[in-house]
Design a protein around this motif. Structure first.
Motif, PDB file in Angstrom:
ATOM      1  N   TYR A  84      -2.915   8.082 -19.056  1.00 41.36           N
ATOM      2  CA  TYR A  84      -2.358   6.823 -18.547  1.00 41.36           C
ATOM      3  C   TYR A  84      -1.175   7.050 -17.621  1.00 41.36           C
ATOM      4  CZ  TYR A  84      -5.727   4.533 -21.384  1.00 41.36           C
ATOM      5  OH  TYR A  84      -6.930   4.114 -21.889  1.00 41.36           O
ATOM      6  N   GLY A  85      -0.711   8.299 -17.534  1.00 41.68           N
ATOM      7  CA  GLY A  85       0.246   8.629 -16.488  1.00 41.68           C
ATOM      8  C   GLY A  85      -0.380   8.472 -15.111  1.00 41.68           C
ATOM      9  N   ALA A  86      -1.690   8.703 -15.019  1.00 46.86           N
ATOM     10  CA  ALA A  86      -2.387   8.533 -13.736  1.00 46.86           C
ATOM     11  C   ALA A  86      -2.405   7.065 -13.334  1.00 46.86           C
ATOM     12  CB  ALA A  86      -3.822   9.075 -13.845  1.00 46.86           C
ATOM     13  N   PHE A  87      -2.624   6.182 -14.306  1.00 47.39           N
ATOM     14  CA  PHE A  87      -2.613   4.750 -14.009  1.00 47.39           C
ATOM     15  C   PHE A  87      -1.188   4.275 -13.707  1.00 47.39           C
ATOM     16  CE2 PHE A  87      -6.428   5.478 -16.470  1.00 47.39           C
ATOM     17  CZ  PHE A  87      -7.384   4.715 -15.808  1.00 47.39           C
ATOM     18  N   ALA A  88      -0.216   4.805 -14.463  1.00 47.94           N
ATOM     19  CA  ALA A  88       1.177   4.438 -14.214  1.00 47.94           C
ATOM     20  C   ALA A  88       1.643   4.911 -12.842  1.00 47.94           C
ATOM     21  CB  ALA A  88       2.076   5.024 -15.307  1.00 47.94           C
ATOM     22  N   THR A  89       1.074   6.016 -12.368  1.00 45.04           N
ATOM     23  CA  THR A  89       1.411   6.509 -11.031  1.00 45.04           C
ATOM     24  C   THR A  89       1.107   5.461  -9.975  1.00 45.04           C
ATOM     25  OG1 THR A  89       1.087   8.848 -11.595  1.00 45.04           O
ATOM     26  CG2 THR A  89       0.827   8.240  -9.284  1.00 45.04           C
ATOM     27  N   GLU A  90      -0.067   4.834 -10.078  1.00 46.00           N
ATOM     28  CA  GLU A  90      -0.439   3.810  -9.105  1.00 46.00           C
ATOM     29  C   GLU A  90       0.431   2.569  -9.254  1.00 46.00           C
ATOM     30  OE1 GLU A  90      -2.383   4.381  -6.660  1.00 46.00           O
ATOM     31  OE2 GLU A  90      -2.913   6.363  -7.410  1.00 46.00           O
ATOM     32  N   VAL A  91       0.805   2.245 -10.496  1.00 42.22           N
ATOM     33  CA  VAL A  91       1.686   1.097 -10.726  1.00 42.22           C
ATOM     34  C   VAL A  91       3.036   1.324 -10.048  1.00 42.22           C
ATOM     35  CG1 VAL A  91       2.968  -0.197 -12.472  1.00 42.22           C
ATOM     36  CG2 VAL A  91       0.570   0.390 -12.875  1.00 42.22           C
ATOM     37  N   PHE A  92       3.620   2.491 -10.265  1.00 45.60           N
ATOM     38  CA  PHE A  92       4.933   2.778  -9.680  1.00 45.60           C
ATOM     39  C   PHE A  92       4.847   2.949  -8.168  1.00 45.60           C
ATOM     40  CE2 PHE A  92       6.188   4.021 -14.063  1.00 45.60           C
ATOM     41  CZ  PHE A  92       7.348   3.266 -14.139  1.00 45.60           C
ATOM     42  N   ARG A  93       3.747   3.492  -7.686  1.00 41.72           N
ATOM     43  CA  ARG A  93       3.593   3.624  -6.229  1.00 41.72           C
ATOM     44  C   ARG A  93       3.636   2.242  -5.574  1.00 41.72           C
ATOM     45  NH1 ARG A  93      -0.553   3.650  -2.423  1.00 41.72           N
ATOM     46  NH2 ARG A  93      -2.108   3.203  -4.040  1.00 41.72           N
ATOM     47  N   GLY A  94       2.910   1.300  -6.158  1.00 41.81           N
ATOM     48  CA  GLY A  94       2.938  -0.064  -5.627  1.00 41.81           C
ATOM     49  C   GLY A  94       4.312  -0.695  -5.754  1.00 41.81           C
ATOM     50  N   ALA A  95       5.011  -0.394  -6.868  1.00 37.84           N
ATOM     51  CA  ALA A  95       6.345  -0.954  -7.071  1.00 37.84           C
ATOM     52  C   ALA A  95       7.338  -0.407  -6.044  1.00 37.84           C
ATOM     53  CB  ALA A  95       6.819  -0.645  -8.487  1.00 37.84           C
ATOM     54  N   PHE A  96       7.272   0.903  -5.792  1.00 37.06           N
ATOM     55  CA  PHE A  96       8.160   1.501  -4.788  1.00 37.06           C
ATOM     56  C   PHE A  96       7.905   0.895  -3.406  1.00 37.06           C
ATOM     57  CE2 PHE A  96       8.592   5.290  -7.702  1.00 37.06           C
ATOM     58  CZ  PHE A  96       9.963   5.166  -7.872  1.00 37.06           C
ATOM     59  N   GLN A  97       6.639   0.689  -3.090  1.00 37.62           N
ATOM     60  CA  GLN A  97       6.295   0.161  -1.774  1.00 37.62           C
ATOM     61  C   GLN A  97       6.634  -1.321  -1.630  1.00 37.62           C
ATOM     62  OE1 GLN A  97       2.124   1.388  -1.651  1.00 37.62           O
ATOM     63  NE2 GLN A  97       2.642   3.029  -0.217  1.00 37.62           N
ATOM     64  N   SER A  98       6.848  -2.012  -2.766  1.00 41.31           N
ATOM     65  CA  SER A  98       7.168  -3.438  -2.715  1.00 41.31           C
ATOM     66  C   SER A  98       8.630  -3.704  -2.382  1.00 41.31           C
ATOM     67  CB  SER A  98       6.832  -4.093  -4.066  1.00 41.31           C
ATOM     68  OG  SER A  98       5.445  -4.014  -4.336  1.00 41.31           O
ATOM     69  N   ILE A  99       9.464  -2.681  -2.480  1.00 38.94           N
ATOM     70  CA  ILE A  99      10.887  -2.850  -2.164  1.00 38.94           C
ATOM     71  C   ILE A  99      11.051  -2.940  -0.650  1.00 38.94           C
ATOM     72  CG2 ILE A  99      13.169  -1.789  -2.298  1.00 38.94           C
ATOM     73  CD1 ILE A  99      12.251  -0.440  -4.881  1.00 38.94           C
ATOM     74  N   PRO A 100      11.695  -4.002  -0.153  1.00 36.85           N
ATOM     75  CA  PRO A 100      11.864  -4.157   1.311  1.00 36.85           C
ATOM     76  C   PRO A 100      12.543  -2.939   1.935  1.00 36.85           C
ATOM     77  CG  PRO A 100      12.483  -6.178   0.176  1.00 36.85           C
ATOM     78  CD  PRO A 100      12.265  -5.134  -0.889  1.00 36.85           C
ATOM     79  N   ARG A 101      11.945  -2.435   2.972  1.00 34.72           N
ATOM     80  CA  ARG A 101      12.483  -1.256   3.646  1.00 34.72           C
ATOM     81  C   ARG A 101      13.870  -1.517   4.207  1.00 34.72           C
ATOM     82  NH1 ARG A 101      12.327   4.105   3.409  1.00 34.72           N
ATOM     83  NH2 ARG A 101      13.128   4.992   5.353  1.00 34.72           N
ATOM     84  N   GLY A 102      14.117  -2.766   4.589  1.00 29.56           N
ATOM     85  CA  GLY A 102      15.407  -3.102   5.168  1.00 29.56           C
ATOM     86  C   GLY A 102      16.563  -2.877   4.211  1.00 29.56           C
ATOM     87  N   GLN A 103      16.329  -3.065   2.913  1.00 32.80           N
ATOM     88  CA  GLN A 103      17.393  -2.843   1.929  1.00 32.80           C
ATOM     89  C   GLN A 103      17.784  -1.370   1.869  1.00 32.80           C
ATOM     90  OE1 GLN A 103      16.500  -4.488  -1.900  1.00 32.80           O
ATOM     91  NE2 GLN A 103      15.952  -6.510  -1.105  1.00 32.80           N
TER      92      GLN A 103
END
Length: 229
Positions: free
Chosen positions: A107-126
Motif C-alpha cells: 500500500y506504499g505504492a498506492f500511497a505514492t500516487e496519493v502523495f504525488r497528486g497531493a504535491f502537485q495540487s499545491i499552487p506553484r505560485g506559493q
C-alpha cells in the motif's frame, strides 16, 4: 442468546491484532508513499524510473501472492543461496513483521500516487513566492508544502486505509492470529461457521465506521480556515 462458547475474548484479541497490523502497515505505507512521490517528482531519471517500476509492479501483483512470496519464498531463497555457499542456516520470519512489511510495501505504492497528486495540487505560485522571500528548499518543504499536502492527501489516504484494513484478513494464511484467523479457529472448534464469520464481518464493519468518523474529523481539522465555494 448468542453462544460464543468461550471464544468471544479470542475474537477481541484478534480484532486488536488486526488494528495493530493495520496501523503499523499504514505508517510504513505513508513513509514509503512520501519517499516514492518525491522520487516520482524528482528531476533524477533514475529515481523516477525506480519509483515507476515500484508502483507498477506492486500494484500489478495480487496481495496474497506477495504475502506468500515474502513469508515463505524469501527465507527459502536465502537458505538455498547460503547452502550453495556452504552455510547451513535456517530463517523463520515473524508472522507479524512479515505481515506489516508486506502490507506496508504494497500500500506504499498506492500511497505514492496519493502523495504525488497531493504535491502537485499545491499552487506553484506559493512555492515560488516562498523562494523569492529567501526560503531554502527544506524550509519551503516544512512551512509551505507539508502542511498543505496532508489536506490534499487525507481523502486518498483514507481510502488506502479502508482497503488495507480489509486486506489484513489475507495474512491469516501465515498463521498470524488476527481477526480472520481467530474466527477460523473458533469456527473449527465449535462447528459454527456462520456465527463466527458473521461476527467477524460485523467487527470489520465496525472498524470501517470508526475509521470514517475519524477521517471526517481529520479532514475538518486539515481544512480549518479554508474558504469553501
Amino acid at each position: 442468546m448468542l453462544n460464543l462458547q468461550g471464544y468471544g475474548w479470542m475474537l477481541l484479541e484478534g480484532l486488536q491484532m488486526t488494528v495493530l497490523v493495520g496501523l503499523c502497515s499504514l505508517a510504513l505505507a505513508i513513509c514509503l508513499g512520501i519517499v516514492g512521490a518525491g522520487a516520482k517528482l524528482s528531476g533524477n531519471p533514475v529515481l523516477r524510473g525506480g519509483a515507476n517500476v515500484y508502483t507498477t509492479v506492486i500494484r500489478g501483483i495480487p496481495e496474497l501472492l506477495l504475502i506468500l512470496l515474502i513469508f515463505y519464498g524469501t527465507p527459502t531463497l536465502i537458505q538455498n543461496i547460503a547452502g550453495d555457499m556452504g552455510y547451513d542456516i535456517r530463517i523463520d520470519f515473524n508472522p507479524f513483521l512479515a505481515g506489516v512489511i508486506t502490507l506496508g510495501f504494497i500500500y506504499g505504492a498506492f500511497a505514492t500516487e496519493v502523495f504525488r497528486g497531493a504535491f502537485q495540487s499545491i499552487p506553484r505560485g506559493q512555492i515560488e513566492a516562498a523562494q523569492a522571500c529567501g526560503m531554502h528548499r527544506l524550509l519551503v518543504l516544512r512551512r509551505i508544502i507539508l502542511p498543505q499536502v496532508w489536506r490534499f492527501a487525507l481523502p486518498g489516504l483514507g481510502n488506502v486505509w479502508m482497503v488495507l484494513i480489509k486486506a489484513t484478513a489475507l495474512i491469516s494464511i501465515i498463521q498470524l492470529e488476527e481477526l480472520m484467523r481467530t474466527a477460523s479457529i473458533a469456527m473449527g472448534a465449535t462447528r459454527l461457521p456462520f456465527t463466527f464469520f458473521f461476527i467477524a464481518s460485523l467487527l470489520y464493519l465496525g472498524i470501517t465506521l470508526v475509521s470514517v468518523f475519524i477521517q471526517q474529523r481529520l479532514e475538518n481539522w486539515a481544512n480549518r480556515g479554508i474558504r469553501r465555494a
